[in-house]
Design an enzyme around this catalytic site. Structure first.
Site, PDB file in Angstrom:
ATOM      1  CD  GLU A 206      -2.864  -1.201   2.392  1.00 39.66           C
ATOM      2  OE1 GLU A 206      -2.729  -0.348   3.226  1.00 39.66           O
ATOM      3  OE2 GLU A 206      -3.940  -2.106   2.495  1.00 39.66           O
ATOM      4  CD  GLU A 313      -4.686  -7.633   1.699  1.00 34.57           C
ATOM      5  OE1 GLU A 313      -5.678  -7.063   2.103  1.00 34.57           O
ATOM      6  OE2 GLU A 313      -3.419  -7.626   1.658  1.00 34.57           O
TER       7      GLU A 313
HETATM    8  C1  XIL Z   1      -6.468  -6.381   8.124  1.00 38.85           C
HETATM    9  C2  XIL Z   1      -6.831  -7.479   9.040  1.00 38.85           C
HETATM   10  O1  XIL Z   1      -7.710  -8.539   8.394  1.00 38.85           O
HETATM   11  C3  XIL Z   1      -7.476  -6.908  10.362  1.00 38.85           C
HETATM   12  O2  XIL Z   1      -7.473  -8.148  11.065  1.00 38.85           O
HETATM   13  C4  XIL Z   1      -6.590  -5.989  11.106  1.00 38.85           C
HETATM   14  O3  XIL Z   1      -7.072  -5.562  12.201  1.00 38.85           O
HETATM   15  C5  XIL Z   1      -6.154  -5.086  10.105  1.00 38.85           C
HETATM   16  O4  XIL Z   1      -5.626  -5.354   9.095  1.00 38.85           O
HETATM   17  N1  XIL Z   1      -4.972  -4.395   3.772  1.00 38.85           N
HETATM   18  C6  XIL Z   1      -3.783  -5.408   3.873  1.00 38.85           C
HETATM   19  C7  XIL Z   1      -4.275  -6.248   5.290  1.00 38.85           C
HETATM   20  O5  XIL Z   1      -2.846  -5.468   3.318  1.00 38.85           O
HETATM   21  O6  XIL Z   1      -3.324  -6.621   6.054  1.00 38.85           O
HETATM   22  C8  XIL Z   1      -5.466  -5.699   6.188  1.00 38.85           C
HETATM   23  O7  XIL Z   1      -5.840  -6.855   6.763  1.00 38.85           O
HETATM   24  C9  XIL Z   1      -6.542  -5.452   5.318  1.00 38.85           C
HETATM   25  C10 XIL Z   1      -6.306  -4.259   4.188  1.00 38.85           C
END
Ligand code: XIL
Length: 414
Positions: A206, A313
């Site tokens: 990101e 994701e």
């Molecule tokens: C999220 C997790 O799912 C949660 O449990 C945590 O509280 C916050 O992070 N982008 C990403 C992930 O790269 O690491 C994130 O995961 C969601 C957004």
């Protein structure tokens, strides 16, 4: 139905028919359905890999979740436990907590699953000590970037004011050299520990800006202290630590053409500098209005970079509040899951998933991995948006059938 088939099995002559009947009774598995196309994975939490007490889940539910993971997926990513905040909460060689990450790796290896390491360098879920030092923070980011003689002519990625941070550290700062030293030590230790086991890493997560302006990179302490080359450095360190690993750049919102243009600018610049970036990670935290056409175009443009694409994701938010934007910044996520579900949510979700997987299969020469961000709706980070293929009882939803159907509809690979 099943018991009739089983009793028929006593006759040797019927064994083949019996096996076919049994197979037809099962809803099927994602990993099997897409085995000719790409790996299918899920993000797993600590309880799932340790089998211990579970957050929001009883021991029985957690056991069912684990069984579902083994049945459905051939790849896993750790939802949190490899993030800096969790694996390296304190400074120094004794500052690591490897236990949960080791459990993740052992769980994956003992179940023959491909392992992804998520993530090495991110503006979020990184402890303050990483950025802390004795240098006073600047009054604004622009003047620092401009005055930074260590990053000549490179601050085209970093113009603009503060983007507003989430838990952002505001105290005295580390020097550029100190922060690079912490970065290399962290990457060598973590990647080195799992060398040859974790085959794919999200090296930088990101780093792209969300705004409509000309900034390519978001303001972050990594950018402000090191300069834009923090990205190239992170990839180089990871490559040194495990030359065999596939190194990804990972980001969200790449379905949006403005953000995608920034991705393409960044990756071309890294490629021109011969930075070892080996795959594009597209998070794909999308919503139910996502279409085949939008994704088809996005994947075609990203594929033109010449790198494999990993969907890292995936989830499809069906909360009314999640339909507004394309962002998935964790600080903004709470509002994205508000407002109840959209009308006819189950059907909309299934239709969206069908289009999404049709696009993945169409681009199977590029799409090599598809990871869901969670195993079922109950454990999802966007639980209120019911974004996954399995409900809180691990039962397949209509969207599961829609996804499996796309594998069956696809023309076989050459
Ligand atoms: C999220 C997790 O799912 C949660 O449990 C945590 O509280 C916050 O992070 N982008 C990403 C992930 O790269 O690491 C994130 O995961 C969601 C957004």
């Amino acid at each position: 139905m099943k018991s009739i088939a089983s009793s028929a099995c006593v006759s040797a002559a019927l064994l083949v028919i019996c096996a076919v009947t049994e197979a037809a009774d099962k809803p099927g598995s994602l990993k099997e359905a897409f085995k000719d196309y790409f790996l299918v994975g899920a993000a797993v939490n600590r309880s799932m890999v340790t089998g211990g007490a579970a957050f929001r889940r009883s021991a029985e539910q957690n056991a069912k979740d684990i069984a579902l993971i083994k049945e459905q997926f051939n790849q896993i990513s750790p939802e949190n436990d490899l993030k800096w905040q969790l694996i390296h909460p304190r400074e120094g060689v004794d500052g690591y907590d490897f236990g949960p990450a080791d459990a993740f790796v052992n769980f994956g290896l003992s179940n023959n699953m491909a392992l992804v390491g998520h993530t090495l360098v991110w503006h979020s879920q990184t402890p303050n000590w990483v950025f802390a030092g004795t240098n006073p923070p600047p009054t604004n980011a622009t003047s620092v970037a401009a005055a930074n003689t260590n990053s000549p002519a490179t601050n085209r990625f970093g113009r603009g004011g503060f983007g507003g941070g989430f838990g952002r550290y505001n105290g005295p700062r580390a020097s550029r050299d100190e922060l690079l030293q912490r970065m290399v030590e962290h990457i060598y230790t973590v990647v080195g520990r799992y060398k040859g086991k974790v085959k794919v890493w999200d090296v930088v997560n990101e780093a792209l800006a969300d705004d409509q302006g000309t900034n390519v990179l978001r303001n972050s302490l990594w950018l402000e202290i090191i300069g834009p080359e923090f990205i190239a450095k992170a990839f180089q360190y990871a490559h040194d630590a495990d030359p065999g690993a596939i190194l990804r750049y990972n980001d969200y919102g790449l379905e949006n053409s403005a953000k995608r243009k920034k991705l393409i600018t960044l990756i071309k610049s890294l490629q021109a500098q011969k930075v070892p970036v080996h795959a594009i990670g597209s998070q794909a935290h999308v919503n139910v209005s996502m279409t085949f056409e939008t994704l088809d175009q996005a994947l075609a443009e990203i594929a033109a970079l010449g790198l494999p694409i990993h969907i890292t994701e995936l989830d499809v938010n069906s909360a009314a509040g999640g339909q507004r934007g394309f962002g998935a910044d964790i600080s903004a996520n709470a509002s994205a899951t508000q407002g109840g579900l959209v009308n006819d949510a189950d059907k909309k979700l299934a239709d969206a998933y069908a289009g999404i997987f049709r696009a993945f299969v169409k681009h199977r020469d590029s799409v090599k991995m598809v990871t869901f961000w969670g195993v079922n709706d109950a454990v999802s980070w966007r639980a209120a948006g019911k974004p996954l293929l399995f409900d809180g009882n691990d039962q397949p939803k209509a969207s599961f059938g829609a996804v499996i159907a796309e594998a069956k509809n696809a023309t076989p690979s050459k």
